[in-house]
Design an enzyme around this catalytic site. Structure first.
Site, PDB file in Angstrom:
ATOM      1  N   HIS A 194       0.987  -1.358  -0.209  1.00 24.65           N
ATOM      2  CA  HIS A 194      -0.084  -0.135  -0.093  1.00 24.65           C
ATOM      3  C   HIS A 194       0.953   1.088  -0.075  1.00 24.65           C
ATOM      4  O   HIS A 194       0.533   2.299   0.392  1.00 24.65           O
ATOM      5  CB  HIS A 194      -0.994   0.101   1.283  1.00 24.65           C
ATOM      6  CG  HIS A 194      -1.643  -1.026   1.379  1.00 24.65           C
ATOM      7  ND1 HIS A 194      -2.841  -1.541   0.889  1.00 24.65           N
ATOM      8  CD2 HIS A 194      -1.344  -2.116   2.201  1.00 24.65           C
ATOM      9  CE1 HIS A 194      -3.285  -2.808   1.241  1.00 24.65           C
ATOM     10  NE2 HIS A 194      -2.246  -3.295   1.987  1.00 24.65           N
ATOM     11  N   SER A 244      14.645  22.100 -15.341  1.00 23.84           N
ATOM     12  CA  SER A 244      13.407  22.875 -15.670  1.00 23.84           C
ATOM     13  C   SER A 244      14.164  24.335 -16.664  1.00 23.84           C
ATOM     14  O   SER A 244      14.977  24.631 -16.125  1.00 23.84           O
ATOM     15  CB  SER A 244      12.779  23.135 -14.490  1.00 23.84           C
ATOM     16  OG  SER A 244      12.295  24.139 -14.557  1.00 23.84           O
ATOM     17  N   LYS A 263      15.975  22.256 -10.428  1.00 21.22           N
ATOM     18  CA  LYS A 263      15.136  20.992 -10.685  1.00 21.22           C
ATOM     19  C   LYS A 263      16.226  19.793 -11.612  1.00 21.22           C
ATOM     20  O   LYS A 263      16.950  20.298 -12.363  1.00 21.22           O
ATOM     21  CB  LYS A 263      14.033  21.161 -11.578  1.00 21.22           C
ATOM     22  CG  LYS A 263      12.860  21.940 -10.929  1.00 21.22           C
ATOM     23  CD  LYS A 263      12.193  20.996  -9.613  1.00 21.22           C
ATOM     24  CE  LYS A 263      11.570  19.955  -9.890  1.00 21.22           C
ATOM     25  NZ  LYS A 263      10.115  20.077 -10.917  1.00 21.22           N
ATOM     26  N   GLU A 299       9.638   8.736 -16.730  1.00 22.12           N
ATOM     27  CA  GLU A 299       8.251   9.192 -16.845  1.00 22.12           C
ATOM     28  C   GLU A 299       7.771   9.063 -18.229  1.00 22.12           C
ATOM     29  O   GLU A 299       6.427   8.437 -18.462  1.00 22.12           O
ATOM     30  CB  GLU A 299       8.104  10.679 -16.520  1.00 22.12           C
ATOM     31  CG  GLU A 299       8.196  11.189 -15.232  1.00 22.12           C
ATOM     32  CD  GLU A 299       8.277  12.670 -15.044  1.00 22.12           C
ATOM     33  OE1 GLU A 299       7.467  13.273 -14.055  1.00 22.12           O
ATOM     34  OE2 GLU A 299       9.092  13.094 -15.561  1.00 22.12           O
TER      35      GLU A 299
END
Ligand code: ARG
Length: 457
Positions: A154, A275, A281, A288
């Site tokens: 979980h 970024s 970043k 992704e």
């Protein structure tokens, strides 16, 4: 000029022709198409359906067309599909003998054969790329046998696990994928050629001979089925979909584990992105993207399943729609497996962070309950006693390993001083020695088993 122009008084309208054509995407089949045509012509010559000299002329001509396509000298354009293109080019070069190539076959059995040759090779490539991925997972597992990390259920800390077992889990998934592609290759290695348009042919062809030239294990047994069967494309897309499912899970873990919040892994700069506005970043764009591309592969699977649904026997032009989903899936699959393999080789493990994190969240509570149960307390009671200890820890802001023996004994006098060792992160991870479990020894044995199974492919 169309292969079938004779019956028509007028040429095809430009928009109709553009809509109908498949050369823009089925040109990827050029090598399969020429290989199958060479085998077909050789068989026609052997069976004296055309003369051996004509067969030889065709084979030489086709080899020349192949060489010119591969060198870039010949551009594949101005034809309805790859089959028309290759035949048209052959006739341009060798004249009448070339016009005999299409004896005893149809584009229907031709395209079905080409696709099988192509998909068969694609299965081999998929197996090889997945083998490299599992190999890398094995290397990472081997190097991580001494490390402990949190195991989650979980997405909450559950129990400490051996880090090698984590990598082994993905090896198991990809080994199943390898097996699926290998099994598909075997199942689909059946030759439709000789089924002609739908009903076979009256020429005395030798299908077994053609099949042996093309390294097919068998010939199809029903010409109606053979020209319209694209099960193997659907299976390939399903196999690819499952690989993507597994990769997407690994990528999701990668994204989480490399976040500031987890900090378990670092992605090297060469495989990260930045970024345009936030200078600090470091983003995980590659995992992704792999996760994102899973959706398009699933879409392609749905597309082929829908295309074959409700098709009347035998060939229908709908089947031309098998190609773009297949080709895009293949390209997507190969690039995703390759890029993740490269990334995985370079991921850095923050072993201390993982170890410390594995000990948080009362993750050794099961070990406390097991400690009691092994000393005769019924497991359900042991669970309740441990639950009270955890509640005590939460209230007093303590951890299970930091409790004193007195604090343990306040809940149960079964506890002895050795409980203080049993609740450490390391002892917990190494204690689960059951076959397939998370101890170092079990993880090592599982790794050896993975390596053994990988060798079979
Ligand atoms: N381009 C076609 C396809 O991919 C080749 C077969 C054409 N056959 C036909 N009867 N029109 O399916």
């Amino acid at each position: 000029m169309k292969l079938w122009q004779g019956r028509f008084a007028a040429p095809m309208a430009k928009d109709a022709d553009d809509f109908n054509q498949s050369l823009s995407f089925d040109q990827k089949l050029y090598r399969a198409d020429i290989t199958a045509s060479i085998a077909h012509a050789t068989m026609l010559g052997k069976c004296n359906i055309i003369t051996p000299a004509e067969a030889q002329e065709i084979v030489t001509g086709l080899n020349a067309v192949l060489a010119d396509i591969e060198s870039g000298a010949l551009v594949m354009e101005h034809a309805e599909d790859i089959h028309s293109f290759v035949e048209g080019e052959l006739v341009k070069r060798i004249g009448d003998a070339g016009k005999k190539l299409h004896t005893a076959r149809s584009r229907n059995d031709q395209v079905a054969t080409d696709m099988r040759l192509y998909v068969r090779e694609s299965c081999d490539k998929a197996v090889n790329l997945l083998k490299a991925l599992v190999q890398t997972l094995c290397d990472r597992a081997h190097a991580a046998l001494g490390y402990v990390m949190p195991g989650f259920t979980h997405l909450r800390k559950a129990q400490p696990i051996n880090c090698a077992q984590y990598f082994n889990a993905y090896s198991e998934m990809f080994l199943r994928d390898i097996d699926r592609f290998a099994a598909l290759r075997t199942r689909m290695n059946v030759m439709p050629l000789g089924s002609a348009a739908l009903a076979g042919t009256s020429y005395p062809i030798d299908r077994e001979f053609t099949a042996s030239l093309l390294a097919f294990d068998a010939i199809s047994q029903n010409s109606l089925d053979a020209v319209s069967d694209r099960d193997f494309v659907a299976e390939y897309l399903f196999n690819a979909s499952l690989v993507m499912a597994h990769l997407s899970r690994l990528c999701e873990d990668t994204i989480l584990y490399t976040s500031e919040e987890f900090g378990y892994w670092n992605i090297p700069d060469e495989y990260s992105t930045g970024s345009s506005i936030m200078p600090q970043k470091k983003n995980p764009d590659l995992p992704e993207l792999v996760r994102g591309k899973t959706g398009r592969v699933y879409g392609h699977l749905m597309s082929i399943l829908t295309t074959i649904k409700g098709l009347p026997l035998a060939y229908n032009k709908d089947l031309q729609e098998d190609k773009e989903p297949f080709f895009d899936t293949e390209t997507t699959l190969f690039s995703c497996v390759s890029i993740y393999t490269a990334l995985l080789e370079k991921i850095k493990l923050n072993v201390n962070t993982m170890y410390d994190s594995a000990g948080e969240g009362y993750s050794t509570a099961t070990d406390v309950a097991d400690y009691l149960a092994k000393r005769g307390v019924p497991f359900r009671d042991a669970h309740a006693i441990t639950g009270r200890l955890v509640r005590y820890c939460i209230e007093k802001r303590k951890t299970l390993p930091s409790l004193t023996l007195e604090e343990y004994r306040a809940q149960s006098d079964v506890f002895e001083s050795d409980v203080l060792t049993a609740v450490t992160t390391r002892a917990s991870a190494d204690g689960r020695n059951s076959a397939g479990g998370s101890s170092r020894a079990a993880s090592k044995a599982a790794l050896a088993s993975i390596r053994r199974r990988l060798k079979k492919y």
